[in-house]
Design an enzyme around this catalytic site. Structure first.
Site, PDB file in Angstrom:
ATOM      1  N   CYS A 285       0.842  -1.201   0.000  1.00 16.70           N
ATOM      2  CA  CYS A 285       0.000   0.000   0.000  1.00 16.70           C
ATOM      3  C   CYS A 285       0.877   1.251   0.000  1.00 16.70           C
ATOM      4  O   CYS A 285       1.454   1.610  -1.024  1.00 16.70           O
ATOM      5  CB  CYS A 285      -0.962  -0.046   1.182  1.00 16.70           C
ATOM      6  SG  CYS A 285      -2.333   1.133   1.056  1.00 16.70           S
ATOM      7  N   HIS A 411      -3.552  -5.183  -0.076  1.00 19.98           N
ATOM      8  CA  HIS A 411      -2.938  -5.743   1.128  1.00 19.98           C
ATOM      9  C   HIS A 411      -2.913  -7.274   1.030  1.00 19.98           C
ATOM     10  O   HIS A 411      -3.852  -7.941   1.472  1.00 19.98           O
ATOM     11  CB  HIS A 411      -3.715  -5.313   2.374  1.00 19.98           C
ATOM     12  CG  HIS A 411      -3.552  -3.876   2.717  1.00 19.98           C
ATOM     13  ND1 HIS A 411      -2.557  -3.413   3.551  1.00 19.98           N
ATOM     14  CD2 HIS A 411      -4.245  -2.780   2.309  1.00 19.98           C
ATOM     15  CE1 HIS A 411      -2.652  -2.096   3.668  1.00 19.98           C
ATOM     16  NE2 HIS A 411      -3.663  -1.689   2.924  1.00 19.98           N
ATOM     17  N   GLU A 413      -1.388  -9.361   2.761  1.00 21.45           N
ATOM     18  CA  GLU A 413      -1.364 -10.008   4.076  1.00 21.45           C
ATOM     19  C   GLU A 413      -2.746 -10.414   4.539  1.00 21.45           C
ATOM     20  O   GLU A 413      -2.901 -11.348   5.332  1.00 21.45           O
ATOM     21  CB  GLU A 413      -0.715  -9.081   5.117  1.00 21.45           C
ATOM     22  CG  GLU A 413      -1.469  -7.811   5.428  1.00 21.45           C
ATOM     23  CD  GLU A 413      -1.102  -6.631   4.542  1.00 21.45           C
ATOM     24  OE1 GLU A 413      -1.308  -5.478   4.961  1.00 21.45           O
ATOM     25  OE2 GLU A 413      -0.617  -6.877   3.415  1.00 21.45           O
TER      26      GLU A 413
END
Length: 453
Positions: A285, A411, A413
């Site tokens: 990001c 993102h 993750e």
């Protein structure tokens, strides 16, 4: 809501409560689940799936059950001067729930300071059972463990699953703990290969701010059978003292997300340090945006390159709001949230290692890579390796002549799992393993680069 209630007054009870209950029921039906675990105290919504007829395959429904199972998690503090565990907070919690019509079937006793003896733990269960009216075998002792992945195995040993199955009327079954969870719970082998990863961000003093990033790295660690040593580096310190002081030993660098200007010049210096020294770099990001600004300033010669998030009047806004966002005054209204599609550019690292041409990833940001600069920067080696087809926005960028310098606007993750690490994290860690900070590269590095180039 308007079309459903047609002007009626919408109240918490019964309308909101009923809506929550419908969502729970719908989830159970859509997942074909025997049990739905929900983190909410409820006295009215209680279902259990029951087969109507053994002869009718698939003839199943959800209906009110005579039994339900609810548990509460309470803190049992330790009074250090007397070394005594206090159960009064738990007793008060149960009393308050009963006043609302909720009777817990089990109590999980959360202890920050574990008891020193089995006898003390058993005495704790006896006391809580007596004062709270909950069966002794349903008082579960839950101390602080090494990591969160150890919790399921601990609860299984304490007999929570048997209590739940008995209460809901299921036959007892042998527990099945996924091997990946057990591996995450076990202490790392001291003989494991160790890899040093630096996380450079503005919230490093509160490491839980990046918990999803840390867990995604752990997933890649488990998948590759190594141990990652995390080095937490505040980006503001890099602004003050330079990157070499903090990053000279790093085998890989992660720059995660964030908002506002504070610490961003340190992140830009970090990106420059990684690019010039060919250290594997993963930008998430904001980390992608810092990589782009650094490239624009020091490779393309756009000295005033900046983000309009930091300077609304920036003369070279390589990071900016989309045109349709500019008239939205509320910050939340300008955010791109949720899942968006991303089409990967053939031949790039991002495409080769994802195993597919199209992915869907989760977002939480406002500003974007300005398309007006894309062609200019791409000619110099900043490739747009993932694009959102609907909005024509860059989702992934990578530097073509760097072993691994890649950033994503989304993102990754958020979609990483213990049994299936996100490909970007897994690939980043593989490259980090090959990097040697002293300038000598692992002999496998050349082959790794050739695969990903």
């Amino acid at each position: 809501m308007g079309s459903e209630f047609l002007g009626e007054t919408v109240q918490v009870v019964p309308h909101l409560v009923s809506a929550v209950a419908r969502r729970i029921k719908k989830l159970g039906e859509s997942e074909d689940a025997d049990v739905v675990i929900v983190e909410v105290a409820a006295r009215s919504a209680t279902w259990r799936r029951r087969r109507l007829s053994r002869r009718c395959v698939g003839c199943e429904t959800w209906r009110d059950a005579k039994t339900r199972f609810q548990y509460i998690l309470t803190l049992v503090p330790l009074l250090k001067p007397t070394n005594e565990l206090k159960t009064k907070p738990t007793q008060h919690s149960v009393r308050a729930l009963r006043a609302l019509g909720i009777q817990p079937d089990a109590i999980l006793c959360r202890l920050n300071d574990p008891t020193d003896s089995e006898e003390e733990a058993e005495s704790l269960k006896d006391k809580i059972s007596l004062h709270c009216g909950v069966p002794r075998d349903a008082i579960i002792y839950l101390p602080t463990l090494g990591n969160v992945y150890a919790v399921p195995g601990w609860l299984e040993k304490q007999g929570l699953a048997e209590v739940i199955m008995d209460r809901l009327g299921f036959e007892r079954r042998d527990p099945v703990v996924p091997p990946v969870w057990k591996a995450l719970a076990d202490k790392p082998n001291s003989d494991m290969e160790r890899v040093s990863i630096a996380i450079v961000g503005k919230y490093t003093s509160l490491q839980d701010s990046y918990l999803s990033v840390v867990e995604a790295l752990r997933h890649a660690e488990l998948n590759q059978g190594i141990r990652i040593d995390l080095e937490w580096t505040p980006s503001e310190l890099i602004e003050e003292n330079g990157a070499d002081r903090y990053l000279s030993k790093a085998q890989g660098i992660v720059v995660p997300g964030g908002f506002d200007k504070r610490g961003t010049e340190g992140m830009i210096q970090t990106a420059q340090y990684a690019r010039e020294r060919e250290i594997p770099y993963l930008g998430l990001c904001l980390g992608l945006q810092m990589m782009i600004i650094e490239f624009a300033r020091h490779v393309a010669g756009i000295e005033e390159a900046d983000s309009t998030e930091f300077d609304a009047a920036a003369s070279e806004p390589v990071i900016a709001l989309m045109e349709e966002q500019k008239n939205v005054t509320e910050i939340g209204g300008t955010m791109r949230l949720g899942a968006y599609s991303c089409v990967l550019t053939p031949g790039t690292r991002a495409e080769k290692h994802n195993g597919t041409f199209k992915i869907n990833e989760r977002h939480r940001h406002r500003f974007e890579y300005n398309n007006a600069y894309r062609d200019r920067l791409e000619r110099l080696g900043l490739l747009s390796s993932g694009m959102n087809p609907e909005l024509s926005l860059v989702e992934i960028a990578e530097i073509s002549d760097h072993p691994f310098m890649l950033g994503s606007q989304f993102h990754p993750e958020f979609r990483s799992r213990p049994e299936q690490p996100h490909p970007l994290f897994d690939l980043f860690v593989r490259y980090a393993r090959q990097f040697r900070p002293d300038g000598t590269q692992h002999q496998l590095f050349a082959s790794a680069v050739s695969v990903g180039s």
